[in-house]
Design a protein around this motif. Structure first.
Motif, PDB file in Angstrom:
ATOM      1  N   THR A 164       3.152  10.987 -36.459  1.00 49.74           N
ATOM      2  CA  THR A 164       3.122   9.516 -36.152  1.00 49.74           C
ATOM      3  C   THR A 164       4.377   8.626 -36.266  1.00 49.74           C
ATOM      4  O   THR A 164       5.103   9.379 -36.831  1.00 49.74           O
ATOM      5  CB  THR A 164       1.950   8.713 -36.939  1.00 49.74           C
ATOM      6  OG1 THR A 164       2.465   8.525 -38.254  1.00 49.74           O
ATOM      7  CG2 THR A 164       0.557   9.434 -37.157  1.00 49.74           C
ATOM      8  N   ASP A 199       0.080   2.880 -33.432  1.00 56.34           N
ATOM      9  CA  ASP A 199      -0.132   4.339 -33.033  1.00 56.34           C
ATOM     10  C   ASP A 199      -1.445   4.839 -33.779  1.00 56.34           C
ATOM     11  O   ASP A 199      -1.703   6.026 -33.640  1.00 56.34           O
ATOM     12  CB  ASP A 199       1.007   5.154 -33.569  1.00 56.34           C
ATOM     13  CG  ASP A 199       1.158   5.370 -35.143  1.00 56.34           C
ATOM     14  OD1 ASP A 199       0.283   4.869 -35.752  1.00 56.34           O
ATOM     15  OD2 ASP A 199       1.997   5.953 -35.786  1.00 56.34           O
ATOM     16  N   ARG A 233      -2.552   5.122 -37.057  1.00 59.34           N
ATOM     17  CA  ARG A 233      -2.542   5.724 -38.049  1.00 59.34           C
ATOM     18  C   ARG A 233      -3.262   5.059 -38.954  1.00 59.34           C
ATOM     19  O   ARG A 233      -2.908   3.857 -39.040  1.00 59.34           O
ATOM     20  CB  ARG A 233      -1.128   6.102 -38.454  1.00 59.34           C
ATOM     21  CG  ARG A 233      -0.885   7.012 -39.772  1.00 59.34           C
ATOM     22  CD  ARG A 233       0.214   6.772 -40.315  1.00 59.34           C
ATOM     23  NE  ARG A 233       0.442   7.811 -41.324  1.00 59.34           N
ATOM     24  CZ  ARG A 233       0.122   7.630 -42.591  1.00 59.34           C
ATOM     25  NH1 ARG A 233      -0.416   6.347 -43.081  1.00 59.34           N
ATOM     26  NH2 ARG A 233       0.541   8.477 -43.513  1.00 59.34           N
TER      27      ARG A 233
END
Length: 276
Positions: free
Chosen positions: A2, A188, A190
């Motif tokens: 990530t 992203d 995460r």
């Protein structure tokens, strides 16, 4: 990998115990890499040093100062274990960058590391999350008019949504209450962990904006506490200040995870400019 994991990726240690990484303008605001990312990177180096020395891995406390702005390029972390006990490890960490051939110190901090699961239960007392609209009913920073803040690489790394009741400063109408609330996710997708919570504590726009401050709001000193590994999903955040004098203010930040548990909080002393 990530975006966040790439940003705090480290190599080391070398024969002098140093870890090296690379800072990117993707995590910068106004030419300086965000201090929260710097804290996460320094903590990752310290945790790696601690575990290699049979110490502890989870950050419990982080107390540090920023000595100069971090910029894009290689960064070196110097973690040092000061003491390791049965339940906690105490460490110091410095970060530096080379500028025109000279090593310049960026930050210095003392950390306490331990096992967060050891302290997860029982919860005898905890402040509840604030009552506010859900993320879907809060305006996104991505929809704000272009400014140096909204156009920064750092802000683009997040999905940040502000409670409509505390967003007046963004349209030139600060409430003067000194409070900001909202929601936060990494762009992203995460999920946050214990180390990235330190970055999250410094991810919101400064609460001084709600008092009419203008420009950069540098941190003088920061102390953060991680209380639990957050559950997956949105983080709920509240920033507030109660004392502003002579251009200095304290900023208190609190973070709750998607289950409503308080997982991190901090206090920092910051410097701000206000209209005369």
């Amino acid at each position: 990998m990530t975006e966040y994991d790439e940003a705090i990726k480290l190599t080391g240690p070398d024969d002098q115990g140093r870890y090296t990484g690379t800072l990117s303008d993707d995590w910068a605001i106004g030419g300086a890499v965000n201090g929260g990312l710097l804290m996460s990177l320094a903590t990752a180096a310290t945790a790696a040093c601690s575990t290699s020395a049979d110490g502890h891995a989870d950050p419990l406390t982080y107390s540090g100062v920023f000595l100069s702005p971090g910029t894009a390029g290689e960064i070196t972390a110097y973690p040092q274990i000061l003491r390791t006990g049965r339940s906690m490890t105490t460490a110091e960490v410095r970060t530096t960058q080379r500028v025109d051939g000279i090593e310049v110190e960026r930050s210095r901090a003392l950390l306490t590391l331990g096992d967060l699961d050891r302290y997860a239960e029982p919860v005898l007392k905890s402040e509840p999350a604030p009552d506010m609209p859900g993320p879907e009913d809060c305006p996104s920073a991505a929809d704000a008019p272009p400014t140096p803040l909204t156009g920064s690489g750092f802000l683009k790394r997040f999905d940040l949504r502000l409670d409509p009741a505390t967003v007046g400063w963004a349209i030139g109408r600060p409430s003067g209450k000194g409070e900001m609330r909202g929601w936060l996710k990494l762009a992203d997708e995460r999920d946050f962990d214990a180390t990235s919570l330190l970055m999250a504590l410094d991810a919101f726009p400064p609460v001084s904006f709600d008092l009419g401050s203008q420009g950069w709001v540098p941190t003088v000193e920061f102390t953060g506490y991680v209380r639990a590994v957050p559950a997956p999903g949105w983080l709920c955040m509240r920033l507030s200040t109660s004392t502003v004098t002579g251009g200095l203010l304290e900023e208190d930040a609190q973070i709750w995870d998607s289950t409503g548990r308080l997982v991190a909080h901090s206090r920092q002393l910051a410097s701000a400019r206000f209209p005369s």
